[in-house]
Design a protein around this motif. Sequence first.
Motif, PDB file in Angstrom:
ATOM      1  N   VAL A  40       1.098   0.276   8.714  1.00 11.01           N
ATOM      2  CA  VAL A  40       0.422   1.288   9.199  1.00 11.01           C
ATOM      3  C   VAL A  40      -0.458   1.651   7.912  1.00 11.01           C
ATOM      4  CG1 VAL A  40       0.260   3.682   9.874  1.00 11.01           C
ATOM      5  CG2 VAL A  40       1.907   2.272  10.781  1.00 11.01           C
ATOM      6  N   GLU A  41      -1.921   1.649   7.967  1.00 14.29           N
ATOM      7  CA  GLU A  41      -2.768   1.564   6.880  1.00 14.29           C
ATOM      8  C   GLU A  41      -2.790   3.031   6.284  1.00 14.29           C
ATOM      9  OE1 GLU A  41      -7.459   0.165   5.775  1.00 14.29           O
ATOM     10  OE2 GLU A  41      -6.612   0.014   7.698  1.00 14.29           O
ATOM     11  N   GLU A  42      -2.484   4.059   6.836  1.00 11.00           N
ATOM     12  CA  GLU A  42      -2.364   5.311   6.557  1.00 11.00           C
ATOM     13  C   GLU A  42      -1.207   5.491   5.338  1.00 11.00           C
ATOM     14  OE1 GLU A  42      -0.671   9.842   7.891  1.00 11.00           O
ATOM     15  OE2 GLU A  42      -1.768   8.356   9.259  1.00 11.00           O
ATOM     16  N   ASN A  43      -0.104   4.542   5.614  1.00 12.89           N
ATOM     17  CA  ASN A  43       0.742   4.539   4.505  1.00 12.89           C
ATOM     18  C   ASN A  43       0.509   3.921   3.216  1.00 12.89           C
ATOM     19  OD1 ASN A  43       2.513   6.184   6.375  1.00 12.89           O
ATOM     20  ND2 ASN A  43       3.251   4.035   7.376  1.00 12.89           N
ATOM     21  N   LEU A  44      -0.722   3.082   3.250  1.00 19.06           N
ATOM     22  CA  LEU A  44      -1.138   2.332   1.872  1.00 19.06           C
ATOM     23  C   LEU A  44      -2.040   3.113   1.229  1.00 19.06           C
ATOM     24  CD1 LEU A  44      -1.422  -1.224   3.864  1.00 19.06           C
ATOM     25  CD2 LEU A  44       0.673  -0.314   2.297  1.00 19.06           C
ATOM     26  N   LYS A  45      -2.369   4.409   1.713  1.00 13.61           N
ATOM     27  CA  LYS A  45      -3.482   5.274   0.840  1.00 13.61           C
ATOM     28  C   LYS A  45      -3.265   5.320  -0.411  1.00 13.61           C
ATOM     29  CE  LYS A  45      -5.956   9.632   1.008  1.00 13.61           C
ATOM     30  NZ  LYS A  45      -5.468   9.723  -0.501  1.00 13.61           N
ATOM     31  N   ASP A  46      -1.990   5.748  -1.104  1.00 12.87           N
ATOM     32  CA  ASP A  46      -1.614   5.898  -2.492  1.00 12.87           C
ATOM     33  C   ASP A  46      -1.441   4.697  -3.180  1.00 12.87           C
ATOM     34  OD1 ASP A  46      -1.212   8.761  -1.659  1.00 12.87           O
ATOM     35  OD2 ASP A  46       1.045   8.532  -1.667  1.00 12.87           O
ATOM     36  N   ALA A  47      -1.044   3.548  -2.494  1.00 14.87           N
ATOM     37  CA  ALA A  47      -1.156   2.263  -3.200  1.00 14.87           C
ATOM     38  C   ALA A  47      -2.903   1.929  -3.489  1.00 14.87           C
ATOM     39  CB  ALA A  47      -0.579   1.322  -2.420  1.00 14.87           C
ATOM     40  N   LYS A  48      -3.633   2.196  -2.557  1.00 12.63           N
ATOM     41  CA  LYS A  48      -5.133   2.009  -2.610  1.00 12.63           C
ATOM     42  C   LYS A  48      -5.755   2.768  -3.852  1.00 12.63           C
ATOM     43  CE  LYS A  48      -6.320   0.790   2.137  1.00 12.63           C
ATOM     44  NZ  LYS A  48      -6.971   1.217   3.264  1.00 12.63           N
ATOM     45  N   ASP A  49      -5.134   4.068  -3.983  1.00  9.72           N
ATOM     46  CA  ASP A  49      -5.642   4.962  -4.893  1.00  9.72           C
ATOM     47  C   ASP A  49      -5.161   4.507  -6.227  1.00  9.72           C
ATOM     48  OD1 ASP A  49      -6.635   6.503  -2.860  1.00  9.72           O
ATOM     49  OD2 ASP A  49      -5.209   7.812  -3.214  1.00  9.72           O
TER      50      ASP A  49
ATOM     51  N   VAL B  76       0.072  -6.113   1.809  1.00  7.73           N
ATOM     52  CA  VAL B  76      -0.539  -5.995   0.758  1.00  7.73           C
ATOM     53  C   VAL B  76      -2.003  -5.692   0.628  1.00  7.73           C
ATOM     54  CG1 VAL B  76      -1.411  -8.167  -0.886  1.00  7.73           C
ATOM     55  CG2 VAL B  76       0.710  -8.639   0.228  1.00  7.73           C
ATOM     56  N   VAL B  77      -2.363  -5.133  -0.415  1.00  7.96           N
ATOM     57  CA  VAL B  77      -3.745  -4.517  -0.634  1.00  7.96           C
ATOM     58  C   VAL B  77      -4.442  -5.266  -1.768  1.00  7.96           C
ATOM     59  CG1 VAL B  77      -5.064  -2.425  -0.862  1.00  7.96           C
ATOM     60  CG2 VAL B  77      -3.014  -2.314   0.283  1.00  7.96           C
TER      61      VAL B  77
ATOM     62  N   ASN C 117      -8.891  -3.399   0.062  1.00  2.91           N
ATOM     63  CA  ASN C 117      -8.818  -3.825   1.290  1.00  2.91           C
ATOM     64  C   ASN C 117      -7.515  -4.495   1.819  1.00  2.91           C
ATOM     65  OD1 ASN C 117     -11.711  -3.707   2.029  1.00  2.91           O
ATOM     66  ND2 ASN C 117     -11.979  -5.383   0.640  1.00  2.91           N
ATOM     67  N   VAL C 118      -6.828  -4.194   3.024  1.00  2.00           N
ATOM     68  CA  VAL C 118      -5.639  -4.527   3.385  1.00  2.00           C
ATOM     69  C   VAL C 118      -5.404  -5.936   3.718  1.00  2.00           C
ATOM     70  CG1 VAL C 118      -3.688  -4.348   4.880  1.00  2.00           C
ATOM     71  CG2 VAL C 118      -4.880  -2.163   4.156  1.00  2.00           C
ATOM     72  N   ILE C 119      -4.634  -6.763   3.418  1.00  2.00           N
ATOM     73  CA  ILE C 119      -4.545  -8.288   3.837  1.00  2.00           C
ATOM     74  C   ILE C 119      -3.506  -8.154   4.720  1.00  2.00           C
ATOM     75  CG2 ILE C 119      -4.036 -10.421   3.152  1.00  2.00           C
ATOM     76  CD1 ILE C 119      -4.973  -9.795   0.165  1.00  2.00           C
ATOM     77  N   TRP C 120      -3.929  -8.189   5.986  1.00  2.00           N
ATOM     78  CA  TRP C 120      -2.847  -8.079   7.284  1.00  2.00           C
ATOM     79  C   TRP C 120      -2.162  -9.459   7.232  1.00  2.00           C
ATOM     80  CZ3 TRP C 120      -2.015  -3.444   8.205  1.00  2.00           C
ATOM     81  CH2 TRP C 120      -3.270  -2.410   8.237  1.00  2.00           C
TER      82      TRP C 120
ATOM     83  N   VAL D 168      -8.314 -11.347  -6.481  1.00  2.00           N
ATOM     84  CA  VAL D 168      -7.391 -11.512  -5.284  1.00  2.00           C
ATOM     85  C   VAL D 168      -8.317 -11.688  -4.101  1.00  2.00           C
ATOM     86  CG1 VAL D 168      -5.884 -10.336  -3.812  1.00  2.00           C
ATOM     87  CG2 VAL D 168      -5.218 -10.513  -6.053  1.00  2.00           C
ATOM     88  N   SER D 169      -9.412 -10.755  -4.055  1.00  6.15           N
ATOM     89  CA  SER D 169     -10.311 -10.780  -2.796  1.00  6.15           C
ATOM     90  C   SER D 169     -11.186 -11.983  -2.493  1.00  6.15           C
ATOM     91  CB  SER D 169     -11.195  -9.671  -2.967  1.00  6.15           C
ATOM     92  OG  SER D 169     -12.225  -9.507  -4.105  1.00  6.15           O
TER      93      SER D 169
END
Length: 473
Positions: free
Chosen positions: A225-234, A256-257, A262-265, A371-372
């Motif tokens: 769930v992308e919302e749960n990755l917000k802190d990792a992105k920050d 993985v971000v 960007n999330v790597i789904w 990574v991108s």
Amino acid sequence: MLPKEIFRQYDIRGIVPKTFNQEIACNIANVFGYQIKEKLQKNNPVVSVGRDVRISSDDIFKGVLKGLNDAGCNVIELGHCPTPVTYFSAFHLKTDAFLMITGSHNPSDYNGMKLGIGKSTYHSELITSMYEDFLKYGYREEKEKGSHSTYDIKREYIKWTLEHFKTLKEKINNIDRKITIVLDAGNGVASDVAPEIFKNLGVNVVELYCEYDGNFPNHHPDPTVEENLKDAKDKIKVTNADFAVAYDGDADRIGVVDNEQNVIWGDMLILILAREIAKTIKRPTIIADVKASQVLFDELKKDGINAIMWKTGHSLIKSKLKETNAELAGEMSGHIFFADRYFGYDDAIYSSVRFLESYVNELISGKITKVSDLLRNVPKVYNTPEIRFECEESRKFEIVENLAKKFDEYKKNNKFGVKDIITIDGIRVIFEKGWGLLRASNTQPVLVMRFEATDLNSMNSYKDIFEKELNSL
């Protein structure tokens, strides 16, 4: 009595204490103990038992211990550890069976079990057979009880992993800059294991929520769930990290971000990992679930990799991996299975080290600088997340079947540009510029849809077609 609804397709899971508690766990473990003895024709079989860090897990363990001991099983207590580490114990300790107490990525008031005999995980009819056996036999006790011992399996898992990635460590040490990785354990069982492994491999680790807390106070432990990755992105922004890895509550699912947040789904993660395997194995076999992007299958084919589309569900994917002798399998939910250089089960920590290895090898080759770049030349498509909506359990498979009949007629009459229909798991309808999927969840009274196309308008039109047809049923 045991609540029938907690016996699911892939595991046992309920709400504590209403449908899952110490007494219920004791009864289930007791039945499991007798099933182990019957299948193996062995007295006093050895069962390794791990547990996650949920508030209820210690209490549940007491019930599991009693149930297994009363059945005459010897229990090796592994303590708090990731689900894949409990699986690892079956290989490392050669136990007769294993049992993991976990609510996985569910909210903190859930708990449950993942279990298996030998090296094979229980799913489908094997899980429901425990409910049936309890109704038939009830709770049973042997005169000679089983024993109880403890073992530090996490230490052995870390040691094994570091030994098998010595070459990677050497490569990392020879890179002229420090690689930085954000690790978000979500306060789950990866909190101590994952950071120690990555630090020992020579990367700079930024720890995020790497403290045990069964209430999961910072975010829900589900990296899909992308919302749960917000802190990792920050954290990536603040630290200029190369990438971030997030784990679910029991560390068998990965998120993985990349460096650009960007999330790597799951499907694109499979592509990156498959390409790395293809460097050393000619025409490897890779399995992905029916929800994966068509881009994945097209790119794998282009790279000379044998790609198989299969049913969603980690136990079903794992079985297909064994059946086909595939090197790698995975699904959109973040379960990644390595048979190449590993044991063939889903392990998010191991998968994250393999992802690091893929990145480092590409860095050293000079083909990429970040990574991108790993997905730089992959065609751009538009897709929806999973669209889930409730549906009566008694009707969900019937609805999918009826929609399949409709689209089969449309294919014959060339309506809506229907090119093909894949019925591996639900229906995946292939259109001119993309596809639409409808499948029934195996674990909930839910229907799931997903859509993909080369342009936004086509994606939305396929979605509209499905919704209109569903409303007419």
